[in-house]
Every structure is written in structure tokens, then in C-alpha cells.
Design a protein around this motif. Sequence first.
Motif, PDB file in Angstrom:
ATOM      1  N   VAL A  26      41.538  20.722  29.892  1.00 57.36           N
ATOM      2  CA  VAL A  26      41.130  21.638  30.958  1.00 57.36           C
ATOM      3  C   VAL A  26      40.634  20.861  32.179  1.00 57.36           C
ATOM      4  O   VAL A  26      40.983  21.174  33.320  1.00 57.36           O
ATOM      5  N   ASN A 121      48.161  35.853  21.810  1.00 59.63           N
ATOM      6  CA  ASN A 121      47.784  34.785  20.876  1.00 59.63           C
ATOM      7  C   ASN A 121      47.571  35.295  19.451  1.00 59.63           C
ATOM      8  O   ASN A 121      46.487  35.142  18.894  1.00 59.63           O
ATOM      9  N   LEU A 156      39.240  28.793  22.496  1.00 55.02           N
ATOM     10  CA  LEU A 156      39.395  27.986  23.708  1.00 55.02           C
ATOM     11  C   LEU A 156      40.825  27.514  23.956  1.00 55.02           C
ATOM     12  O   LEU A 156      41.191  27.257  25.108  1.00 55.02           O
ATOM     13  N   PRO A 158      43.781  28.896  24.216  1.00 55.21           N
ATOM     14  CA  PRO A 158      44.618  29.550  25.229  1.00 55.21           C
ATOM     15  C   PRO A 158      44.345  29.087  26.657  1.00 55.21           C
ATOM     16  O   PRO A 158      45.227  29.138  27.511  1.00 55.21           O
ATOM     17  N   PHE A 159      43.137  28.616  26.931  1.00 53.56           N
ATOM     18  CA  PHE A 159      42.809  28.163  28.278  1.00 53.56           C
ATOM     19  C   PHE A 159      43.540  26.865  28.638  1.00 53.56           C
ATOM     20  O   PHE A 159      43.694  26.548  29.815  1.00 53.56           O
ATOM     21  N   THR A 160      43.999  26.113  27.630  1.00 50.92           N
ATOM     22  CA  THR A 160      44.831  24.940  27.900  1.00 50.92           C
ATOM     23  C   THR A 160      46.311  25.317  27.906  1.00 50.92           C
ATOM     24  O   THR A 160      47.095  24.696  28.602  1.00 50.92           O
ATOM     25  N   GLU A 161      46.669  26.322  27.139  1.00 50.80           N
ATOM     26  CA  GLU A 161      48.075  26.716  27.034  1.00 50.80           C
ATOM     27  C   GLU A 161      48.563  27.546  28.210  1.00 50.80           C
ATOM     28  O   GLU A 161      49.712  27.414  28.630  1.00 50.80           O
ATOM     29  N   GLU A 162      47.716  28.430  28.725  1.00 51.88           N
ATOM     30  CA  GLU A 162      48.183  29.369  29.743  1.00 51.88           C
ATOM     31  C   GLU A 162      48.689  28.695  31.016  1.00 51.88           C
ATOM     32  O   GLU A 162      49.766  29.053  31.499  1.00 51.88           O
ATOM     33  N   PRO A 163      47.990  27.697  31.580  1.00 43.40           N
ATOM     34  CA  PRO A 163      48.548  27.034  32.760  1.00 43.40           C
ATOM     35  C   PRO A 163      49.870  26.321  32.442  1.00 43.40           C
ATOM     36  O   PRO A 163      50.795  26.306  33.247  1.00 43.40           O
ATOM     37  N   ARG A 177      51.576  38.004  31.026  1.00 40.19           N
ATOM     38  CA  ARG A 177      50.132  37.788  30.986  1.00 40.19           C
ATOM     39  C   ARG A 177      49.368  38.960  31.597  1.00 40.19           C
ATOM     40  O   ARG A 177      48.296  39.325  31.136  1.00 40.19           O
ATOM     41  N   ARG A 182      44.812  38.655  26.281  1.00 43.25           N
ATOM     42  CA  ARG A 182      44.765  37.300  25.716  1.00 43.25           C
ATOM     43  C   ARG A 182      44.521  37.360  24.204  1.00 43.25           C
ATOM     44  O   ARG A 182      45.148  36.660  23.429  1.00 43.25           O
TER      45      ARG A 182
END
Length: 192
Positions: A26, A121, A156, A158-163, A177, A182
Motif C-alpha cells: 500500500v 472478495n 486488508l 483487497p486494499f492492495t488488490e483493487e488498485p 467495483r 467489497r
Amino acid sequence: MEILDLVFTITVAAELLLGAGLILTVIHPPLRVWPPPGRSTWQFWCVWTLTVVSALGIVAVGILDWNTARLDHWLRFPLGVTLATGGLAFAEWGILTLGRHATLGLGGGLVEDGPYRYTRNPQYVGDIVLLLGWAILCNSGRGWLVSWLGMAWFALAPFTEEPWLEARLGKAYEAYRRRIPRFLGRRRPVES
């Protein structure tokens, strides 16, 4: 050091390293740890080795420290088993729908059917419910701690996967999205 202390320490260390990988991703995306840049990268082998150590450790800690917490009520068995098996089934449905390659973090196309109609997810939702069920079932203070650390990773990730997904899949993922929550929640209507 007794075996429980050793297994607990190794499990917590593995989970903290997994969490550090998410934080690193992140904070500094070019050093992305999750999703890994490829199968033959250090990130892939590091994440999946730590994941296996963590999963085995969570089970082992729960068994070795069985029934040492205060939740000693017969209802913990049906509740824990129901949550654990339901979570496992939902996560497996997500794996079968998405495919093994994409589940390993190695990319794939946008999937909008199966459990992905309800949550972006499903594997993480299922794994969180599974860990909650296991923590209730094993009734262990240390089991609760390692389960919560595992749940935190799944919350946590998904916060690395989404971008990453947005960069790879573009407008199709952006639209998906906006429609699908989420984790859990109400689906939003398709914009015209």
C-alpha cells in the motif's frame, strides 16, 4: 520453550510478516508483495510459504491450546462448526469460480458470476467466517489472537488488490467495483 509457545510464536511471526507485506504494498506499490508480480518471484514464494505456515499454525494453536478460554458452552460447537464449514464452502465456491491461477494472485479476467455477484472478495469473506468459526470452536485465547490476525490480513488484502485490478482490467473493473460491495452489503444498481 514448550511446543505451544513455539508454534504460537512462529504463527504470529508469519502473520505479522504477511501484514507487513500488505502495508509495504500500500505504501510503496512498486515493491508490491501482494498480488505477486509472477509465479517465479520472491513475493509469490514468500506470501504463499507464510500463508501455509500461518494456516497450519492457526489450526495447531487451536488444538494445542484447546478449551483454555472462557467460552466453555455447548453452543460453541454447533455455532463454530456452522461458521467454519459455511465459510470454507463460500471460500471454495470463490476459488472454483475464479480459478486457481487468479486465486494465487497471478491475474486473470474479470469474473462477475457465482459468489462474485454478491461480493468482490468471496474468498476473503469465506476465510474470515471460517477463522471466526474456528476461534469459537477451539475456545482458546491464543487461538483467538492468531485467528484475528488472519482475519485482519483478509480484511486488508483487497486494499492492495483493487488498485492492481483497476490498472489491469480498467473501466470494466471500475464499473464492477461501483456495483458490488467489497465484502458484504447491498448491490448498487447498474448506472445507465
